[in-house]
Design a protein around this motif. Structure first.
Motif: not given
Length: 460
Positions: A333-339, A426-438, A442-447
């Motif tokens: 599916t789309n990433s936060m950056q690409q959606t 990028d494949i997600l895991t339970s460890e990196n699912s909440n790790v985003e770049s800067k 847009k990211k703050i609003a989505i969260k």
């Protein structure tokens, strides 16, 4: 006094609208479910041998549409959520008018709220109304006092030519889907062309029957002004479109250039193709497409491979899911950056960990533009391509349709194209699912939205 009365009327209507457009969908009411049929079961006894051509590239998909319209002899059904702006929209419509000029009966059916025939495209309505061989209708136009109908949207994307060609997938018409020179909001999508000249037992007959059902349905209306249209304005716009088409031909524009006679040689003969669709009811529909997919996925032996622009499972959807632990489940599916749809992504974000914990491997696309294709491959044999997203709106609210394609050769071709997008994910895991770049706005609003969108997740 008058102000107070008006205020009371507005408040009462607001309460009525909230109940009809929101609360009503959560009530434990048994709605009309005349289409509550069992999920489609695959059969090896009846095989129609339809041919199928994967339309992965948007520009090529537009070319194939134009060529299919050129070859039309008696009828064209164009059914779509919307017609977007751009040169390709004008050339596509011009090709429809040219077909109508030579006697082909052209029916255009668009969603009643999001058809987008406004502004410059608004003249298309008068042009169609002025042509004796063309008709325009809208599925479920806006009704002020029926707020429960607001969610009943037509989301199909179909082009049916003479019951010989059928194009189905996720693409609307417009430059963001079809242009060779890609605009900023371009999306990667996917269609298939189904072809069968013999017609007997063909899925094209099922598509045509569905088109007829939509066209004649009580929810479908002819625009009122079409009965008393400005024929001069309509004829002028027809002429404008024809001039644009002729100019493109004079300039040898590849979009309108006739394809060679062997353009269908790449089509693959499938073992069988079935057409499936949601029932045409209001409120919460029987989730026929979702139930069909989950039943087929439950019976998978090795792998379920999914691609969807939005993944927003709800509790209502999950109750149909029975995942086999020995089966590999991959979802892209789309990433936060690409959606391109922050609201939909907020619904996905709030359920992402649940999807991961269920055993599904998630790949988030991070390449150019965004993905809008809706496709599934099961056990390297069964493929599904259509308008259906993995969300509650596609499951319970929208009209949706797809084709189920049996055949390992096509599944191999489709999976290869899906893998090309997977390589840029990028494949997600339970460890990196909440790790985003800067953090960006847009990211703050989505969260932030993800914390509250649970209240309307069923409508995303």
């Amino acid at each position: 006094m008058i102000k107070n009365v008006l205020l009371i009327i507005i408040v009462l209507y607001a309460v009525y609208a909230i109940f009809g457009a929101y609360i009503l969908f959560f009530l434990p009411i048994s709605y009309h479910t005349t289409s509550d049929k069992a999920p489609l079961l695959l059969s090896e006894d009846i095989q129609n041998k339809d041919h199928v051509l994967l339309l992965e590239d948007g520009f090529e998909s537009g070319q194939v549409r134009m060529q299919a319209i050129k070859e039309a002899q008696s009828s064209i059904d164009f059914i779509s959520y919307s017609v977007q702006k751009g040169k390709t929209s004008h050339l596509f419509m011009a090709e429809l008018f040219e077909a109508a000029d030579r006697g082909v009966h052209v029916r255009v059916l668009l969603d009643g709220l999001f058809h987008n025939l406004r502004g410059d495209l608004g003249d298309v309505r008068e042009a169609i109304a002025a042509h004796p061989n063309m008709e325009l209708r809208y599925y479920e136009p806006f009704k002020l006092f029926k707020p429960w109908s607001w969610h009943n949207r037509l989301h199909d994307k179909l082009l049916i030519i003479d019951e010989t060609y059928g194009i189905i997938g996720g693409r609307n018409i417009g430059d963001k889907y079809l242009s060779k020179k890609r605009p900023k909001d371009y999306v990667y999508d996917r269609d298939v062309l189904v072809y069968n000249k013999n017609k007997q037992n063909s899925s094209l007959l099922e598509m045509k029957a569905y088109a007829n059902e939509l066209w004649e349905h009580p929810f479908t209306k002819q625009e009122k002004h079409a009965k008393a249209t400005n024929s001069t304005k309509g004829n002028d716009f027809q002429e404008k479109l024809k001039n644009e088409l002729q100019l493109a031909r004079d300039e040898n524009d590849a979009f309108v250039r006739p394809l060679s006679h062997d353009w269908m040689n790449q089509a693959i003969q499938a073992d069988h193709i079935s057409f499936v669709s949601n029932p045409l009811t209001r409120l919460n529909k029987y989730p026929y497409l979702w139930k069909t997919f989950t039943e087929l996925a439950t019976n998978a032996e090795s792998k379920v491979y999914m691609q969807t622009p939005y993944a927003i499972p709800t509790n209502q959807m999950i109750k149909h899911v029975e995942m086999q632990s020995q089966v590999q489940h991959d979802m892209m599916t789309n990433s936060m950056q690409q959606t391109p749809n922050p609201m939909a992504f907020s619904g996905y974000l709030s359920t992402r960990d649940e999807i991961l914990n269920s055993g599904v491997s998630i790949y988030e696309y991070r390449g150019n533009y965004s993905i809008h294709a809706k496709s599934f491959v099961i056990d390297d044999y069964l493929s599904m391509v259509g308008s259906f997203n993995l969300d509650a709106r596609s499951s319970y609210l929208n009209t949706e349709s797809a084709v189920l394609i049996q055949g390992s050769e096509f599944a191999k071709v489709l999976q290869k194209k899906m893998d090309q997008k997977k390589e840029r994910s990028d494949i997600l895991t339970s460890e990196n699912s909440n790790v985003e770049s800067k953090e960006t706005f847009k990211k703050i609003a989505i969260k932030v939205l993800s914390k509250v969108s649970i209240m309307w997740r069923v409508f995303l």
